[in-house]
Write a protein that holds these residues in place. Sequence first.
Motif, PDB file in Angstrom:
ATOM      1  N   GLU A 398       0.834  -1.189   0.000  1.00 40.12           N
ATOM      2  CA  GLU A 398       0.000   0.000   0.000  1.00 40.12           C
ATOM      3  C   GLU A 398       0.880   1.255   0.000  1.00 40.12           C
ATOM      4  O   GLU A 398       2.066   1.194   0.330  1.00 40.12           O
ATOM      5  CB  GLU A 398      -0.923  -0.013   1.227  1.00 40.12           C
ATOM      6  N   PRO A 399       0.318   2.410  -0.345  1.00 38.25           N
ATOM      7  CA  PRO A 399       1.125   3.645  -0.372  1.00 38.25           C
ATOM      8  C   PRO A 399       1.839   3.933   0.933  1.00 38.25           C
ATOM      9  O   PRO A 399       2.997   4.367   0.930  1.00 38.25           O
ATOM     10  CB  PRO A 399       0.084   4.724  -0.708  1.00 38.25           C
ATOM     11  N   GLU A 400       1.157   3.681   2.065  1.00 34.70           N
ATOM     12  CA  GLU A 400       1.827   3.931   3.345  1.00 34.70           C
ATOM     13  C   GLU A 400       2.997   2.972   3.569  1.00 34.70           C
ATOM     14  O   GLU A 400       3.994   3.335   4.221  1.00 34.70           O
ATOM     15  CB  GLU A 400       0.826   3.829   4.502  1.00 34.70           C
ATOM     16  N   ASP A 401       2.893   1.748   3.029  1.00 35.28           N
ATOM     17  CA  ASP A 401       4.011   0.804   3.142  1.00 35.28           C
ATOM     18  C   ASP A 401       5.208   1.284   2.321  1.00 35.28           C
ATOM     19  O   ASP A 401       6.359   1.208   2.775  1.00 35.28           O
ATOM     20  CB  ASP A 401       3.578  -0.587   2.669  1.00 35.28           C
ATOM     21  N   ILE A 402       4.942   1.755   1.105  1.00 34.44           N
ATOM     22  CA  ILE A 402       6.028   2.257   0.255  1.00 34.44           C
ATOM     23  C   ILE A 402       6.688   3.469   0.906  1.00 34.44           C
ATOM     24  O   ILE A 402       7.921   3.607   0.886  1.00 34.44           O
ATOM     25  CB  ILE A 402       5.498   2.608  -1.143  1.00 34.44           C
ATOM     26  N   GLU A 403       5.884   4.359   1.501  1.00 33.87           N
ATOM     27  CA  GLU A 403       6.446   5.537   2.156  1.00 33.87           C
ATOM     28  C   GLU A 403       7.337   5.134   3.336  1.00 33.87           C
ATOM     29  O   GLU A 403       8.393   5.736   3.572  1.00 33.87           O
ATOM     30  CB  GLU A 403       5.323   6.458   2.616  1.00 33.87           C
ATOM     31  N   TYR A 404       6.900   4.119   4.076  1.00 34.57           N
ATOM     32  CA  TYR A 404       7.720   3.623   5.195  1.00 34.57           C
ATOM     33  C   TYR A 404       9.074   3.136   4.679  1.00 34.57           C
ATOM     34  O   TYR A 404      10.134   3.445   5.247  1.00 34.57           O
ATOM     35  CB  TYR A 404       6.972   2.491   5.895  1.00 34.57           C
ATOM     36  N   VAL A 405       9.044   2.372   3.581  1.00 36.19           N
ATOM     37  CA  VAL A 405      10.284   1.830   3.028  1.00 36.19           C
ATOM     38  C   VAL A 405      11.176   2.960   2.519  1.00 36.19           C
ATOM     39  O   VAL A 405      12.401   2.935   2.699  1.00 36.19           O
ATOM     40  CB  VAL A 405       9.970   0.825   1.902  1.00 36.19           C
ATOM     41  N   VAL A 406      10.575   3.963   1.879  1.00 35.61           N
ATOM     42  CA  VAL A 406      11.363   5.089   1.384  1.00 35.61           C
ATOM     43  C   VAL A 406      12.064   5.803   2.533  1.00 35.61           C
ATOM     44  O   VAL A 406      13.254   6.147   2.446  1.00 35.61           O
ATOM     45  CB  VAL A 406      10.460   6.065   0.602  1.00 35.61           C
ATOM     46  N   GLN A 407      11.341   6.021   3.637  1.00 38.93           N
ATOM     47  CA  GLN A 407      11.963   6.668   4.790  1.00 38.93           C
ATOM     48  C   GLN A 407      13.104   5.819   5.347  1.00 38.93           C
ATOM     49  O   GLN A 407      14.174   6.334   5.700  1.00 38.93           O
ATOM     50  CB  GLN A 407      10.906   6.914   5.882  1.00 38.93           C
ATOM     51  N   ALA A 408      12.905   4.499   5.398  1.00 40.80           N
ATOM     52  CA  ALA A 408      13.964   3.611   5.891  1.00 40.80           C
ATOM     53  C   ALA A 408      15.177   3.644   4.966  1.00 40.80           C
ATOM     54  O   ALA A 408      16.330   3.629   5.423  1.00 40.80           O
ATOM     55  CB  ALA A 408      13.428   2.185   6.025  1.00 40.80           C
ATOM     56  N   LEU A 409      14.927   3.704   3.656  1.00 38.68           N
ATOM     57  CA  LEU A 409      16.041   3.748   2.708  1.00 38.68           C
ATOM     58  C   LEU A 409      16.785   5.080   2.768  1.00 38.68           C
ATOM     59  O   LEU A 409      18.005   5.128   2.567  1.00 38.68           O
ATOM     60  CB  LEU A 409      15.532   3.488   1.292  1.00 38.68           C
ATOM     61  N   ARG A 410      16.067   6.143   3.030  1.00 43.87           N
ATOM     62  CA  ARG A 410      16.749   7.428   3.188  1.00 43.87           C
ATOM     63  C   ARG A 410      17.679   7.393   4.405  1.00 43.87           C
ATOM     64  O   ARG A 410      18.775   7.965   4.383  1.00 43.87           O
ATOM     65  CB  ARG A 410      15.731   8.547   3.310  1.00 43.87           C
TER      66      ARG A 410
END
Length: 692
Positions: A398-410
Motif C-alpha cells: 500500500e502507499p503507506e508501506d512504500i512511504e515507510y520503506v522510502v523513509q527507511a532507505l533514506r
Amino acid sequence: MTDTLVPAETTDPSTPVPAVPEQPGTPVPVDNPDLPEPGVRNEKRRPVIAGWLTNRRDFLATAKHSGANIGYAALFHGVRLPVYSARLATRAPLGACRFIANTNRWIWDREAAPLRDFAVRTEDVEEYMRLAKLRGSRVRLRGLVTLVAAVFGIGFALWLYVVAPAYLYAFAAGGVLLCGLAGQEKDAPVIGPAVIKTEVQKLTGSIVLCGLDAIGNAKISGAIKKGGDMNGLRFTSEIVRDGPGYRADLDLPYGVTPEDIMEARKPLASGLRRKVGCVWPAPDPDEHEGRLVLWIGDKPMNETKKPAWPLLKDGQVDLFRPVVFGNDQRMRDVTVTLMFASVVVGSIPRMGKTFLMRLLLLIAALDPRAELHAFDFKGTGDFKALELVCHRYRAGEEPEDIEYVVQALRELKAELRRRAKVIKSLPSAICPESKVTSQLASDKRYGLHPIVVAFDECQVPFEDDEYGAEIEAICTDLVKRGPALGIVAMFGTQRPDAKSLPTGISANAVLRFCLKVMAQPANDMVLGTSMYKAGYRATMFSRSDRGICWMAGEGDDPRIVASAFVDAPAAEQVSARARKLREAYGNVTGHAIGQGPENQVPEYDLLADVLKVVAADEERVWNERIATRLAQLRPDVYAGWETENVTSSLKPHGVTTQGTAGITDEGERTTRRGIKRADVVAAIAARDGKKG
C-alpha cells in the motif's frame, strides 16, 4: 642455410641444430626424442582410509544403507521360517536317500572306480594293483569312521532319550532340516535370497558409457566405438560409493568439456535409466577442463532426506565467516558468506524463494551485531517471524508501506555516507583495506555493525510511480558501495527482468540464487550473462524441486544447492533465540522496540539537479558526463554514480537514453548513451503539473 638460422654467439659444434627442409613439401619431424620432460608432476595420493570412513555423514549413509539391507533380509527370512521348515521337511526323505547314497559311494571309494576300470581295460597290472591297494586302505579307514560315528550317534541318541528327551527332539528336527537342505534342487532352493526392492541398479562402467553415448555427442560416441583411450575417453579411477550415490571420474574425449554433458542431463539420465534428479555431471575444479565428475544419486535430490540445519537448535553466527545454509546433491554441507556481497534470488512462484530469503535473514539474525531491515512486498507476512529482531520491518504494498520503506532507505542512504566518512578517517593500522572487518564491526565506537536489507518481490517498489526512481537509485548505491561498508542488500523476485532487477543491481550482485525459472532470459538475469549457454540452467528443475537452486558467487563455478527447510514455527524459535542473543549484546532497536523511521524529506531533486549541470545550450549530453557533474554538484548524494545510475534513475521519469554523438576529451568523435535536455524539461513540467 642452417648457419643463417642460429646466431653466431650461440653456435656450438656440440649443440644439435634442427634440420631445415630443403623443399616446401618435405615432412618435418616434430617429436624430438631428446626433448626434456617439463619437470612438473601432479601426484594424487589415494587416501589411506576410504573417504566414507573419515566423513561422518558418508559413514552414516553407508552404514544405514548396509544396515537397512541386513535388517530387511533378516525380517524377510524371519517371517518365512514356518514355510521354510515345512518345505524342508517335505524334502527330507529325498535328502536322506541322497545322504545314504553319497555315504555309500564315499565308503566304497566309488569316485576312483573309473581309474581302476581304465587300468583294467589297458591291462596295466602295476597301476591296477596300486589302485586296488589304495582302495582297500580307504575302505577300511572310511568304514571304521562310519562305524564309530554310527555307534557314537546311536549311543548319544539313547542317552539323550533317557536324560533329556527334549534335546533329542531338537536334534531330530535339526537333522530333518539338514536332510531337507540336501534334498532341495539346485535350480529351486527352498531358501532363496531376500528380494530387496531397488530403484536403480549398481552403477558400472558399461552403464556410464551407455549413458554418455545416449546424449548424441559425436566425439563421445566415436570414442566409445573406437575403444576410448586413443581419443582421450577413459576412466581415471574406479567407480565408488560417495554418500547416497555413486561417483565416476573420467576424462572426456579431446575437445569435450563437462559443460557439454551438463547441457544434456535429460538424455544422459535416459541412457543411465535414472531419474533426471539423480544425475549430476560436474567439472572437477582440481583437474583439467576435460575431467568429468559424474555423481549418480540413489534417489532424486528432492526425495532424499536432508539433514537438519545445524543452527536450528543452537549456535551463533559471524557474518564475516562462512555459514551452513544448505546441502548439495550428496547431502554435504554448503556454506555461504553474506558479508561483502549483494544477493539476488529469483524464481517462478511457489518454488521456495521467500523461504530461502527468510533463511538468509535468520542467519543474519543469529549475528547479534547485525541490524536487519526486512521488507515483504508480497504482503503475506512471510518475514513476520523476524519482527522480534528487525530494526525496520514492513509487509504490504500500500502507499503507506512504500512511504515507510522510502523513509527507511533514506536513513540507510545517510548511514552509507556516514560510514564512508568513518572508514576514510580511520588510520591504516585499524582499517588497512578501507572496508569493514569483523573486528571493526564488533567495536561499538565506530557504529560499523553489519546491516542486512531484504526486499521480497522487489519489483513492486521499483515500479512505484512516485518513489520508484528514488528507491532504485538508493538500492543501486547500496549494491555498489554497501558491501565494503558492511551493508548487505538482498533482492528477491518471481519475475526476473530488467524492470524487476535494474541493471545497476543485477550487474553488481555477487551472490545469486536461481530456483526454477521458465526461460533463458530469466535464467541469465539472475545467474549472469551466458550462464544458460554454459549449462547452468534453472529451467531443468521440476515443480517438485522446491528449495533447489543454482548458487553462483560462492566459489569459482555455480553449484546445485538445496536450502535447509525451516518452516514458520521453526523460524519463530530461531528468531526468539536470536532476540535473547541481541538482548545480551545490547542490540535491540527500531521496529523490535516499537520505533519507526523518522519522516525525512528528500535531500535532492534529481531532475532539477540534472538541469543545473546541463547548460541551456547543450541539446544532448552523455550520461557519463552528467554523472561526473552530479558528483561534483552533490558529492554526498551522487558520489560513485556512473552511466547506468543516470540511465536507471531517469527512466522512471520518462527520460529515455539514446545514442548521442559527441567529442571525447581526447578530441575523438564517437557515439555514446545520452539524453536530450528537452526531455528533462518536459519531465519536470509533467511532474509539476501532476502535483499542481
